[in-house]
Design a protein around this motif. Structure first.
Motif, PDB file in Angstrom:
ATOM      1  N   LYS A  43      59.282 -31.392 -30.653  1.00 30.20           N
ATOM      2  CA  LYS A  43      58.844 -30.020 -30.898  1.00 30.20           C
ATOM      3  C   LYS A  43      59.591 -29.430 -32.095  1.00 30.20           C
ATOM      4  O   LYS A  43      58.997 -28.736 -32.937  1.00 30.20           O
ATOM      5  CB  LYS A  43      59.089 -29.164 -29.652  1.00 30.20           C
ATOM      6  CG  LYS A  43      58.086 -29.390 -28.527  1.00 30.20           C
ATOM      7  CD  LYS A  43      58.328 -28.400 -27.394  1.00 30.20           C
ATOM      8  CE  LYS A  43      57.241 -28.513 -26.329  1.00 30.20           C
ATOM      9  NZ  LYS A  43      57.416 -27.526 -25.250  1.00 30.20           N
ATOM     10  N   ARG A  95      50.545 -32.528 -33.660  1.00 30.29           N
ATOM     11  CA  ARG A  95      50.957 -31.418 -34.524  1.00 30.29           C
ATOM     12  C   ARG A  95      51.457 -31.946 -35.870  1.00 30.29           C
ATOM     13  O   ARG A  95      51.124 -31.393 -36.931  1.00 30.29           O
ATOM     14  CB  ARG A  95      52.039 -30.596 -33.840  1.00 30.29           C
ATOM     15  CG  ARG A  95      51.585 -29.909 -32.560  1.00 30.29           C
ATOM     16  CD  ARG A  95      52.739 -29.188 -31.879  1.00 30.29           C
ATOM     17  NE  ARG A  95      53.379 -28.231 -32.782  1.00 30.29           N
ATOM     18  CZ  ARG A  95      54.480 -27.555 -32.466  1.00 30.29           C
ATOM     19  NH1 ARG A  95      55.060 -27.746 -31.281  1.00 30.29           N
ATOM     20  NH2 ARG A  95      55.003 -26.701 -33.324  1.00 30.29           N
ATOM     21  N   TRP A 144      49.067 -26.819 -33.093  1.00 27.70           N
ATOM     22  CA  TRP A 144      49.989 -26.194 -32.141  1.00 27.70           C
ATOM     23  C   TRP A 144      49.219 -25.440 -31.078  1.00 27.70           C
ATOM     24  O   TRP A 144      49.535 -25.525 -29.885  1.00 27.70           O
ATOM     25  CB  TRP A 144      50.923 -25.234 -32.892  1.00 27.70           C
ATOM     26  CG  TRP A 144      51.664 -24.315 -31.941  1.00 27.70           C
ATOM     27  CD1 TRP A 144      52.789 -24.588 -31.242  1.00 27.70           C
ATOM     28  CD2 TRP A 144      51.277 -22.986 -31.582  1.00 27.70           C
ATOM     29  NE1 TRP A 144      53.143 -23.525 -30.449  1.00 27.70           N
ATOM     30  CE2 TRP A 144      52.224 -22.519 -30.644  1.00 27.70           C
ATOM     31  CE3 TRP A 144      50.223 -22.144 -31.959  1.00 27.70           C
ATOM     32  CZ2 TRP A 144      52.155 -21.250 -30.077  1.00 27.70           C
ATOM     33  CZ3 TRP A 144      50.156 -20.884 -31.397  1.00 27.70           C
ATOM     34  CH2 TRP A 144      51.109 -20.437 -30.474  1.00 27.70           C
TER      35      TRP A 144
END
Length: 451
Positions: free
Chosen positions: A52, A428, A97
Motif C-alpha cells: 500500500k 494500483r 485505488w
C-alpha cells in the motif's frame, strides 16, 4: 488459538464504519476495526502495508512530477510530455485505488453505490462459493475419476507392507481401542452382552436345534468313539474292582447264606460281568451297542418333536443359565475381552499385536500383488466416495456458506484483504504505470495530429 493485538493496516482512518452490524456479529466500530491475527497473518499484514505504501508513493511521485512539469512546461516544452504522462499516471492510480478499495470498504467513507462489495454481500458471496464448490468439485464423476487416477489401493498396499506401516496402523488402532474403552461404560456393555445372550441363546428353545445336531452326529456314527471310550473304561473298572463286586454280592445276599457261598457267587458274577463287558468291547454290532444307538436316535427325535422332552430340555437350560449365571457370563466375557485387548495394545510385542501387524502386512502385500483384489478395493472406495458425495454434497458445501454467514462483515472483509490485498495492490501500481503510458501516448498522438 493464540491471539495478539496486531491490527490489519487500513488507509481510511478518519471515517467511522457506516456498515450495518450483522446479526450476532461482534464488529468493532470506530476509526478502524481490530482483528486478532496469527503469526502468519501478521506477516501478510506487514507485506500488505508495504505494498500500500509503495502504491501510494507512486501516486505521490506522479503528483509531484505533474506539479513540477505543469509549472515549467512553458519554459521547457518537452515537459508537456512528462506532464501528460504524470497526469495519466495519477488518473490510473486514483481509479485503481477506488476499484480496489471499493471491494473492501466505502472509499473515504462515502456510501457510493456498488462499493464495499465484500462486507455488504458476504453472505451472497459465501453462497455463490458454496454452489461453485458443490457443482465443480463435489460431484461423483470428479471424485471417482480422481480416485481412479490415484490407484489408492496399491499406494495403501505399499505403505501397509512397507516399514512402519503396520506399526502405525497398530498404534492408531490401539489409541482408538483405548479411547473406546474410556468412553464405554462397563455396565452398559455388560447389559448389551446379557441382552444378546438372552435373545440369541436363551429365548430360542434348545430342544429342536440340539436334536437336529444330535441326529446328524448319530447318523454319521461320530458317537461310536465316545461309546468305545465308555466301554473301555467299564472293562478297566471291572478288572480293577473284583473285591468291590464280591462285597456288593455279599451285602445283598440273605444272612443265612454262608460266607463261602457269597464268595463263590461273587466270583461267578465278576467273571460273567467281565465276559459281558469284553463281548461288548470286542463286537461293534453287539446288541448293547445297537440298543445305545437306538436310544440315542430316539432321544434326538424326541428333542425335536416331543413336547415333554422339549420342556425337559428347557428346564435343564433354565437350571444351567439362570439370571445370576447369565449376568456372570456377560461380566466375565466383557472383562476378559477388555483385559486382553488392553494388554495387547499396551504391549507392542504381545501375540495379538504381532498377529495383527502380520495380518496388516499380508493384506498390504496382497493389495500390491493381487490386481483383482486391488481393483475391487479401488472400486469399493470409489463407490463409497461417490455415494458420500452424492448424499452429503450439499451438507459439505453448506459448511462454506454457513461459516461465511457467521463471520462479522468487517472482519470478513479484512481477512479476505489479508489474503489477496497484496496482489490487488499490484493493480494500483500497474494502473499508475499503464495510466502514465496511456496519458503519454494520447498526448503524443494528439500533438502529432493537431500540433
Amino acid at each position: 488459538m493464540q491471539v495478539n493485538s496486531e491490527r490489519i493496516p487500513t488507509e481510511d482512518v478518519t471515517t467511522p464504519d457506516p456498515l450495518p452490524k450483522q446479526p450476532g456479529s461482534t464488529t468493532t466500530r470506530g476509526r478502524s476495526a481490530v482483528v486478532d491475527l496469527s503469526a502468519g497473518e501478521r506477516e501478510k499484514a506487514a507485506a500488505l502495508l508495504r505494498m500500500k505504501r509503495l502504491a501510494l508513493a507512486l501516486l505521490i511521485a506522479m503528483a509531484v512530477i505533474f506539479t513540477v512539469a505543469f509549472a515549467l512546461q512553458k519554459q521547457y516544452p518537452w515537459l508537456e510530455y512528462v506532464r501528460a504522462a504524470a497526469e495519466g499516471g495519477m488518473v490510473g492510480a486514483l481509479a485503481d485505488w477506488f476499484a480496489v478499495t471499493a471491494l473492501f470498504k466505502y472509499p473515504m467513507g462515502l456510501r457510493i453505490p456498488h462499493t464495499a462489495i465484500i462486507p455488504r454481500r458476504k453472505d451472497q458471496i459465501g453462497e455463490s462459493l458454496s454452489e461453485f464448490v458443490e457443482s465443480n468439485f463435489l460431484s461423483q464423476e470428479v471424485v471417482q475419476e480422481k480416485l481412479a487416477s490415484i490407484d489408492i489401493a496399491r499406494k495403501a498396499g505399499l505403505w501397509l507392507s512397507g516399514p512402519g506401516g503396520a506399526e502405525r496402523v497398530a498404534k492408531e488402532g490401539g489409541a482408538v481401542i483405548r479411547g473406546a474403552f474410556t468412553v464405554l461404560n462397563d455396565d452398559d456393555v455388560q447389559a448389551v452382552i446379557e441382552g444378546m445372550v438372552r435373545k440369541h441363546l436363551l429365548t430360542p428353545p434348545w430342544g429342536p436345534p440340539v436334536g437336529r445336531m444330535a441326529e446328524r452326529i448319530f447318523a454319521d456314527g461320530h458317537h461310536h468313539t465316545l461309546v468305545d471310550l465308555l466301554v473301555d473304561r467299564a472293562a478297566d473298572w471291572v478288572d480293577a474292582n473284583h473285591a468291590t463286586v464280591n462285597r456288593l454280592v455279599s451285602d445283598r445276599s440273605p444272612l443265612w447264606v454262608p460266607t463261602f457261598v457269597d464268595g463263590l457267587v461273587g466270583d461267578r458274577v465278576h467273571v460273567e460281568l467281565s465276559k459281558f463287558v469284553r463281548a461288548v468291547q470286542a463286537d461293534q454290532n453287539h446288541q448293547v451297542r445297537q440298543s445305545i444307538d437306538a436310544y440315542l436316535t430316539d432321544l434326538a427325535q424326541d428333542l425335536q418333536h416331543d413336547p415333554a422332552m422339549i420342556q425337559r430340555a428347557e428346564s435343564i437350560k433354565a437350571q444351567i443359565l439362570g439370571d445370576p449365571e447369565v449376568r456372570e457370563l456377560a461380566s466375565r466375557t466383557w472383562g476378559t475381552v477388555k483385559t486382553a485387548l488392553l494388554n495387547a495394545v499396551d504391549d507392542p510385542d504381545s501375540e495379538l499385536s504381532q498377529r495383527f501387524k502380520s495380518a496388516v502386512r499380508d493384506f498390504g502385500t496382497r493389495l500390491v500383488n493381487d490386481e483383482e483384489l486391488a481393483g475391487k478395493v479401488n472400486t469399493w472406495i470409489g463407490d463409497a466416495a461417490g455415494y458420500l458425495v452424492n448424499t452429503y454434497r450439499s451438507d459439505i458445501a453448506g459448511v462454506i456458506s454457513d461459516t461465511v454467514a457467521r463471520w462479522d462483515a468487517e472482519e470478513t472483509s479484512q481477512k479476505i484483504e489479508l489474503q489477496v490485498g497484496k496482489d490487488l495492490q499490484y493493480i494500483r501500481i500497474n494502473g499508475t504505470v499503464v495510466g502514465a503510458l496511456a496519458g503519454l501516448a494520447i498526448f503524443t498522438v494528439a500533438h502529432l495530429l493537431f500540433g
